[in-house]
Design an enzyme around this catalytic site. Structure first.
Site: not given
Length: 509
Positions: A221, A226, A245, A282, A375
């Protein structure tokens, strides 16, 4: 106070579809964890585990039509994409069943006493045992492969660990259906249904990471979510492994030679990769270094044409849509940032793909442009124009850890001429998977696969894809001077289970 209801929502309209159930209370989470713990004994037999995994795969295959219909209604990912993802999930379950049958993951090592060694070696026998109950946090963007029956669950069950899955709110109805398939498969082989627990709700996720009977956790996530769970796992009275992750930029470097040889092909390939699944992978390439000059211009023109022809798409939920629109707008406002194809809102419920450009000199030092090194989930990438190897290296030196790092080389560089080897050496510290002349979207389920990377890509050095993923849920234990009759069968001299092992220094298969 009554528990909040859990609804299935259509991302194409934002409207509720059906009520799935209620968010789990602390008591519900406790019951699910205790039921999972009680199922450990039934999972101790490798033959039972392998048969259970194969029955789960068969059950998903048999229910495919209904599962895909429900998944599409909740995620808008489309039947083609979802059919492929379900096939991957089924294959993964069967692959883990094969590994369970093989038994090499147990790492059996037997050393007989050796009084001549310094210091003397006693009788030592080592193998790996399951950790216990594993908490699994489902991903939004992979409703099959990284959710209830996904890699964390499949690998944990293969290791002999029962699971309690925290369902993702973007596909709660699908989560219930898949959990039902797994529980029916468990019952076929005498495994209690509690071996696969399922809970809903944000509060349930918090309760789960703190439950004293949970022995490890797997998460896919956001960095924010996370990291909060990772910190909670470490802050427990008894800390537990947390394999998360989180976020990944997945940088790509296009050399001057590669751009000169095939600028148009690289541009169109990048467009296909960054917009695949509406940019919700991802391993989407989120930052691409492209040389200045004519070849780089041709690459950007190709990219612009292909991205401009890409239809608007639906993200997994409206919260993600809002975050995408805000995120690209904030990046586009930075001085010197341009948008040859502007990403942002499409229709009322959709988003349009696009890309931003920025000079490499802007990213070479810490400051206001750091946002471009984070990101942005959705169909956007940042193209960094560099002038010379020094500028490219300066940008690479500032990048955070990623799942992947890619380089596109000229034919001569790929054959060993030029800086090809140096570039690979620069990329290797950045990621868990390094690609040459390819695109990172698409993660093969294979024994040699590694899906992980330096933080913030992941919180551990392990992989969540491939056979070695089950190593996350095991711990080694050694027995010293233990009578043969008291040893686990896996560690007896006669090898009654026929396991691969290292016996007195020699590998036996």
């Amino acid at each position: 106070m009554a528990a909040a209801p859990v609804w299935s929502v259509d991302p194409r309209t934002g409207k509720q579809r059906e009520r799935v159930g209620a968010e789990a209370t602390a008591r519900d989470v406790d019951a699910a964890v205790r039921a999972a713990r009680a199922a450990r004994g039934a999972l101790a037999d490798r033959a039972v585990r392998a048969a259970f995994l194969r029955s789960a795969a068969a059950g998903l295959d048999a229910a495919a039509d209904g599962l895909i219909e429900t998944a599409d209604a909740e995620t808008a990912l489309g039947p083609v994409r979802l059919t492929g993802e379900l096939a991957r999930t089924v294959y993964q379950l069967r692959a883990f069943a094969d590994l369970v049958d093989e038994g090499a993951f147990l790492d059996v090592i037997i050393d007989h006493p050796d009084g001549t060694a310094t210091p003397p070696v006693p009788d030592l026998r080592r193998y790996k045992v399951p950790l216990g109950v594993v908490a699994v946090y489902s991903a939004s963007n992979f409703p099959f492969a990284f959710s209830v029956a996904g890699g964390d669950t499949a690998s944990a069950l293969a290791a002999g660990c029962p699971v309690v899955v925290k369902a993702h709110p973007d596909h709660p109805a699908l989560s219930e259906l898949v959990a039902g398939v797994l529980r029916r498969a468990a019952a076929e082989h005498g495994v209690p249904e509690g071996a696969v627990g399922l809970v809903h709700g944000f509060g349930a996720g918090v309760e789960l990471i703190g439950h004293p009977l949970v022995a490890a956790a797997g998460f896919t996530g956001s960095v924010r979510g996370g990291r909060a769970l990772f910190d909670a796992a470490a802050a427990r009275a008894v800390p537990i492994p947390f394999h998360g992750e989180l976020g990944s930029l997945n940088p790509v470097l296009v050399t001057e030679g590669a751009a000169a040889e095939r600028a148009e092909a690289i541009g169109s390939g990048l467009a296909g990769s960054m917009t695949l699944g509406v940019g919700q992978f991802c391993v989407k390439p989120g930052l691409v270094l492209v040389p200045c000059g004519d070849a780089g211009d041709r690459l950007l023109n190709s990219l612009a044409g292909a991205v401009g022809d890409t239809a608007a798409g639906v993200l997994l939920d409206h919260r993600m849509r809002d975050a995408f629109i805000a995120g690209v707008a904030e990046r586009a406002r930075l001085p010197g940032v341009e948008a040859p194809v502007t990403p942002g809102a499409g229709g009322e419920h959709t988003v349009s793909a696009g890309f931003l450009t920025v000079p490499a000199s802007a990213l070479a030092a810490e400051g206001v442009y750091d946002l471009l090194l984070e990101e942005c989930f959705g169909p956007v990438t940042v193209v960094v124009r560099y002038a010379g190897d020094g500028e490219a290296t300066a940008v690479l030196s500032r990048l955070p850890g990623s799942l992947t790092a890619t380089v596109h080389l000229s034919a001569g560089e790929a054959a060993g001429a030029g800086r090809g080897a140096e570039i690979l050496a620069e990329l290797t510290p950045l990621a868990g998977r390094v690609l040459v002349d390819a695109w990172p979207t698409g993660v093969a389920v294979a024994p040699a696969q590694h899906h992980g990377g330096p933080y913030p890509a992941t919180t551990s050095t392990s992989t969540s894809v491939g056979g070695t993923a089950l190593e996350r849920w095991l711990r080694p234990v050694a027995y010293q001077n233990t009578p043969e009759a008291l040893l686990p069968r896996e560690l007896r001299d006669g090898n009654p289970l026929g396991l691969p092992r290292r016996f007195n220094g020699r590998l036996e298969r």
